[in-house]
Every structure is written in C-alpha cells, then in structure tokens.
Design an enzyme around this catalytic site. Structure first.
Site, PDB file in Angstrom:
ATOM      1  N   HIS A  12       7.231  -7.080  -2.302  1.00 55.89           N
ATOM      2  CA  HIS A  12       7.033  -6.348  -1.041  1.00 55.89           C
ATOM      3  C   HIS A  12       8.096  -6.749  -0.010  1.00 55.89           C
ATOM      4  O   HIS A  12       8.021  -6.347   1.149  1.00 55.89           O
ATOM      5  CB  HIS A  12       5.655  -6.670  -0.442  1.00 55.89           C
ATOM      6  CG  HIS A  12       4.493  -6.132  -1.210  1.00 55.89           C
ATOM      7  ND1 HIS A  12       4.456  -4.857  -1.730  1.00 55.89           N
ATOM      8  CD2 HIS A  12       3.291  -6.696  -1.523  1.00 55.89           C
ATOM      9  CE1 HIS A  12       3.287  -4.659  -2.333  1.00 55.89           C
ATOM     10  NE2 HIS A  12       2.578  -5.753  -2.223  1.00 55.89           N
ATOM     11  N   LYS A  16       0.807  -1.230   0.000  1.00 50.09           N
ATOM     12  CA  LYS A  16       0.000   0.000   0.000  1.00 50.09           C
ATOM     13  C   LYS A  16       0.835   1.273   0.000  1.00 50.09           C
ATOM     14  O   LYS A  16       0.411   2.319   0.486  1.00 50.09           O
ATOM     15  CB  LYS A  16      -0.987  -0.003   1.176  1.00 50.09           C
ATOM     16  CG  LYS A  16      -1.930  -1.191   1.188  1.00 50.09           C
ATOM     17  CD  LYS A  16      -2.568  -1.469  -0.184  1.00 50.09           C
ATOM     18  CE  LYS A  16      -3.498  -0.359  -0.655  1.00 50.09           C
ATOM     19  NZ  LYS A  16      -3.976  -0.594  -2.055  1.00 50.09           N
ATOM     20  N   SER A  23      -4.264   3.095   4.464  1.00 49.00           N
ATOM     21  CA  SER A  23      -4.545   2.386   3.217  1.00 49.00           C
ATOM     22  C   SER A  23      -4.486   0.870   3.426  1.00 49.00           C
ATOM     23  O   SER A  23      -5.335   0.126   2.910  1.00 49.00           O
ATOM     24  CB  SER A  23      -3.541   2.817   2.143  1.00 49.00           C
ATOM     25  OG  SER A  23      -3.854   2.235   0.906  1.00 49.00           O
TER      26      SER A  23
END
Length: 315
Positions: free
Chosen positions: A130, A66, A160
């Site tokens: 990530h 995010k 988020s």
C-alpha cells in the site's frame, strides 16, 4: 486453503487478539509522517525494508487501502498459476517456502528480519504493498521488476475504508462518518493521504515498467482487464483460463469463500464490492469538498483522466 494461507490467517487473528488489548492511542505509529498499524508493522520494519532486494521477475501489486488490492492479488495469483511456464512443482515449492520462511502478503508487514528471509523465496515472487513510491525500496525501481498499480475513485475508496477501519480490531474506530471523513481528507488515517498517494504515482504514468489500472474498468470487463495484466507480466494463458479465473475471482465467489480463505478477516475485507456506494453516504457539502480536492490534486493530470471522475463521482 493452502498451508501458507492458514498461517497468515492465524497470524492476523493473533494480531486481532493483540489489538483488542491495545488502547486506541497505541494502535498506530507514525513513520516519516504517515500512520501505520502497530500490531502488523513497526518503524524498525520500515527501516529494514530499505535493504529489500528486488528481482527482475518480481511482480509488484500496489494500491492505496480498499482500492481492490486483495481482489487484484487473487486474480494475479490465479493468472500466474495458469501460466503455461509455471509448473505445479514450482507452485508447491513456493507455497512451502512462504510458510517455512514466515513471509507476509504485504511488503510493509512483519518483523525487521522478514527481508532477509524473503531472499530465500523462489521466483516468481508476487508482492503487494500500500506504500507510495518514495517509501518503496530503491531496488524495486533499479531492477526490471514490473509494478501494477490499482486505483479506485476517491468517494468509494473513502466509504470502503471507513467500514474497514471500524471493523478492524487493529485500527482505532471512528465515532461517526463525519469524524472519519475529516480525517480521510486530511490524510490522518493509516497509510496516509489518498491524494498524496495518487499525486506521487501520477509522476510514473509513463514509466515503461509500471501499468496503471482502475478498479472500475476491472469491474466493467474483468476478462479484458485480466488479458491486459497477463500481457504486461508476460503470462501465457489459454482463452478458457480467463473465463474460469473470472468466475473463480468474482466478488460473490470470493465473498462466499472468504471465511475459508481469510478467516475472521473475510467479512471485513469483502463487504459490497460495488461502484457508487458513496451516493448513500456523502452529504452535499462532503461531495463538493471531495470534488474540489480531486480537481486541486489530480485535475488535468494523466492519472486523473484515467480515473473518469466525471463518470464515477458525480451524482
């Protein structure tokens, strides 16, 4: 929608169906102390990832969840497509290979055999992740592959990620923002601690093959940001290409096309895309706790200075 995108949408929607049948306690697994979604990865996959063979021309896009990595991925793919050195035939070959070989948009997703299949992908491969540096395959750092790291202020990232968590069928929901905030601050969420992630990447701020960009600077001047990205990866574009791509990859444009490009994931991935939404969510005590944590972990660091915390995280 490309045929490979259609395949990925179908796989993700199958994962959603699986997620609806799994109890909350079975949705995540732990690997080396960090949590990951069980329907799209496994400890065996993360072990097999050590065998991944990086190429010198690989394009690696990294970032905590995010922080804008889906947006960045679309921007980089469009920049690469417009590169005068990339022919239409090469693009078609790559899309067909990705579909045939059943590769994923994230390095850490898929079955353990995915890294063997990735060897058959034509260059130039665009790979998202990530993961923090210590979990990336050593071959990435041993090669001449370039890494673009996208970072976003912690308050907007937290908000988020909260909405993403509670809307994703493959992740366990939180009963409240307060419960989630505690988990986020303690790194008890998928992909682990935001702060540990950035503290580790801070060690690479002077690495010649790593460029760091903030979500906020890309929002403020997308064309300038894209020109920096193109220069870093060696893409050659015309001036009008940058303006066309900026229009195609604006948040509004991507949100409007999200059902087509991402299926059910569309509404989950593209929520607001703004800077400062945290002001509507954080309590005074949470603000102060986050300020202390940022100062403790990133205060006085080169990466911390790049993030302009005083500008984006002070009410």
């Amino acid at each position: 929608m490309s045929r490979n995108r259609e395949r990925i949408v179908k796989i993700m929607e199958d994962c959603f169906s699986q997620g609806e049948k799994i109890p909350a306690e079975g949705m995540l697994f732990s690997y080396r102390g960090i949590l990951y979604p069980a329907t799209i990865s496994s400890p065996e996959t993360l072990e097999a990832m050590k065998t991944f063979e990086a190429r010198d021309d690989d394009v690696i896009l990294a970032g905590y969840p995010k922080t804008g990595t889906n947006w960045l991925d679309q921007i980089v793919r469009e920049l690469e497509s417009a590169d005068v050195k990339c022919t239409e035939e090469e693009m078609k070959e790559r899309i067909n290979a990705e579909k045939k070989l059943e590769t994923f948009p994230r390095l850490e997703f898929g079955d353990p055999g995915i890294y063997e299949r990735m060897k058959k992908l034509p260059s130039r491969r665009i790979i998202q992740t990530h993961l923090p540096p210590h979990l990336l395959p050593l071959s990435i750092f041993q090669s001449k592959a370039k890494i673009l790291l996208l970072v976003r202020n912690p308050k907007d990232t937290a908000v988020s990620f909260y909405h993403f968590y509670n809307n994703m069928p493959v992740l366990p929901s939180f009963t409240s923002w307060d419960e989630y905030f505690t988990a986020f601050m303690n790194g008890k969420v998928a992909w682990g601690s935001y702060f540990d992630h950035l503290m580790e990447w801070n060690k690479y701020t002077d690495h010649e093959r790593i460029m760091i960009m903030t979500y906020e600077e890309l929002k403020e001047d997308q064309i300038l940001g894209m020109k920096r990205i193109a220069a870093f990866f060696g893409f050659s574009l015309l001036e009008e290409d940058f303006h066309r791509i900026a229009k195609n990859t604006s948040f509004q444009a991507m949100k409007e096309k999200s059902k087509e490009t991402h299926g059910k994931m569309g509404d989950i991935l593209f929520r607001k895309g703004v800077v400062g939404n945290w002001k509507d969510v954080f309590s005074k005590a949470q603000n102060e706790e986050m300020d202390r944590k940022f100062q403790e972990c990133l205060g006085g660091t080169k990466l911390g200075a790049m993030m302009k915390y005083e500008v984006y995280c002070k009410a």
